[in-house]
Design an enzyme around this catalytic site. Structure first.
Site, PDB file in Angstrom:
ATOM      1  N   GLU A 268      49.925  34.577  39.434  1.00 21.88           N
ATOM      2  CA  GLU A 268      48.899  34.542  40.466  1.00 21.88           C
ATOM      3  C   GLU A 268      49.139  33.452  41.494  1.00 21.88           C
ATOM      4  O   GLU A 268      49.508  32.338  41.086  1.00 21.88           O
ATOM      5  CB  GLU A 268      47.545  34.264  39.785  1.00 21.88           C
ATOM      6  CG  GLU A 268      46.525  35.312  40.045  1.00 21.88           C
ATOM      7  CD  GLU A 268      45.268  35.062  39.233  1.00 21.88           C
ATOM      8  OE1 GLU A 268      45.181  35.615  38.136  1.00 21.88           O
ATOM      9  OE2 GLU A 268      44.416  34.300  39.710  1.00 21.88           O
ATOM     10  N   HIS A 286      41.436  38.770  41.124  1.00 22.39           N
ATOM     11  CA  HIS A 286      40.715  37.750  40.340  1.00 22.39           C
ATOM     12  C   HIS A 286      39.297  37.510  40.888  1.00 22.39           C
ATOM     13  O   HIS A 286      38.964  36.382  41.288  1.00 22.39           O
ATOM     14  CB  HIS A 286      41.518  36.438  40.300  1.00 22.39           C
ATOM     15  CG  HIS A 286      41.182  35.598  39.099  1.00 22.39           C
ATOM     16  ND1 HIS A 286      42.061  34.718  38.529  1.00 22.39           N
ATOM     17  CD2 HIS A 286      40.043  35.488  38.366  1.00 22.39           C
ATOM     18  CE1 HIS A 286      41.494  34.110  37.506  1.00 22.39           C
ATOM     19  NE2 HIS A 286      40.257  34.561  37.389  1.00 22.39           N
ATOM     20  N   ALA A 288      36.362  38.806  39.126  1.00 23.90           N
ATOM     21  CA  ALA A 288      35.354  39.265  38.162  1.00 23.90           C
ATOM     22  C   ALA A 288      34.071  38.428  38.183  1.00 23.90           C
ATOM     23  O   ALA A 288      32.998  38.950  37.927  1.00 23.90           O
ATOM     24  CB  ALA A 288      35.940  39.311  36.751  1.00 23.90           C
TER      25      ALA A 288
HETATM   26  C1  DGY Z   1      36.951  31.708  35.111  1.00 24.19           C
HETATM   27  O1  DGY Z   1      35.813  31.255  35.258  1.00 24.19           O
HETATM   28  O2  DGY Z   1      37.732  31.259  34.265  1.00 24.19           O
HETATM   29  C2  DGY Z   1      37.340  32.869  35.951  1.00 24.19           C
HETATM   30  O3  DGY Z   1      38.597  33.313  35.772  1.00 24.19           O
HETATM   31  C3  DGY Z   1      37.027  32.608  37.410  1.00 24.19           C
HETATM   32  O4  DGY Z   1      35.690  32.821  37.509  1.00 24.19           O
END
Ligand code: DGY
Length: 326
Positions: A268, A286, A288
């Site tokens: 990434e 990325h 979510a």
């Molecule tokens: C996290 O919080 O680890 C996610 O990947 C980003 O929100």
């Protein structure tokens, strides 16, 4: 000596940026994009506290560049694989993350990805945009009926895994989980705990919710993929490093896996260009946890952690010993 500042590596949400002035300490803030390493090293020098994101590598070099007055590093993420916990502990620096506040947003998006891959939503959208002639047909863009007894296998039954399970139950899915912290054969929240092997062999959809640790790197490798049910699906909203991407590309290309939905990637922000050539993978950059209130809540929690530690109080959500679930 100038008063030690709060270093904020990247622009936080507008509401939280507007509140930073009220903290009563100088703030040095980066920009929307991640700082280059030299700017990061310079920005943190002399800081009492730092708010960083998963794009900043916090290691011994960075902690030393900050100086001995650094007391806390607050990560705006629940995952903390970007931070060398041992180096921080050696220097007496408290490390915090943002658990809890992003569970629902992350589970919502995981479920959106699950539906997108099993019901071919993105592929159908791409097709509809081509302008190619089409007409309704019994065999057109058929996908998996998740409500008809499909089994979801959740790898890692922490907060986010459990939130995904609640959504799956509402859709009528059978849900199983594997988690080293739980006993095989137990039932937790209506979810049967099974061994990892059984999960791979049984689930129609495997969804990953483990942190990236040495023990979970490439947990889903060529061998694990081969042990998954033929024509099953993989969803990954955890960390890219949990999956061996070349092996996944092979499994998607051969049709052993019917589809995958990925929110995170090994290199990434680079996404292996071979994914782009595959119809049966849904790719997300990325996002979510990218709900509006969730992102505010993540940033606010990071700020609260900083203010508490600087006030000599325990952090609200310090990172403790790494565990196997997120
Ligand atoms: C996290 O919080 O680890 C996610 O990947 C980003 O929100």
């Amino acid at each position: 000596m100038p008063q030690p500042h709060l270093y904020v590596a990247r622009t936080l949400t507008p509401a939280v940026m507007a509140e930073l002035d009220d903290l009563g300490l100088p703030v040095v803030a980066g920009e929307e994009a991640p700082p280059a390493r030299d700017r990061l090293l310079a920005g943190i020098a002399g800081a009492a506290a730092a708010i960083v994101t998963l794009t900043e590598r916090v290691d011994a070099e960075l902690l030393d560049a900050a100086g001995p007055q650094l007391r806390v590093v607050a990560n705006v993420a629940v995952g903390y694989d970007n931070i060398d916990l041992e180096a921080a502990a050696e220097r007496g620096v408290v490390v915090c993350n943002t658990p809890g506040v992003l569970d629902d947003a992350t589970a919502d998006h995981t479920f959106a990805m699950l539906l997108a891959t099993t019901r071919r939503v993105v592929e159908a959208d791409r097709f509809a945009r081509t302008g190619r002639p089409w007409i309704w047909g019994p065999n057109m863009l058929v996908g998996l009926d998740i409500s008809a007894d499909a089994t979801l296998g959740i790898v890692g039954f922490g907060r986010i895994g459990r939130a995904v399970a609640r959504r799956a139950h509402a859709f009528g899915m059978r849900v199983i989980t594997s988690d080293p912290g739980l006993n095989v054969g137990d039932a937790v929240d209506g979810v049967t705990v099974v061994g990892f092997e059984e999960l791979l062999a049984t689930a129609d959809v495997v969804s990953l919710h483990v942190p990236l640790l040495p023990s979970t790197r490439h947990l889903i490798d060529a061998s694990a993929l081969a042990r998954m049910r033929p024509r099953s699906y993989l969803v990954n909203a955890a960390r890219g490093g949990v999956v061996d991407e070349s092996a996944l590309i092979d499994a998607l290309r051969s049709g052993h896996l019917a589809g995958a939905a990925l929110d995170t990637f090994e290199g990434e922000p680079r996404i292996n260009p071979e994914f782009a050539g595959l119809e049966n993978v849904v790719l997300q950059p990325h996002i979510a946890s990218a709900g509006d209130r969730t992102r505010d809540a993540m940033c606010r929690l990071a700020v609260r952690n900083v203010t508490r530690v600087l006030a000599g109080e325990p952090a609200e959500t310090p990172v403790r010993t790494p565990v196997a679930t997120a």
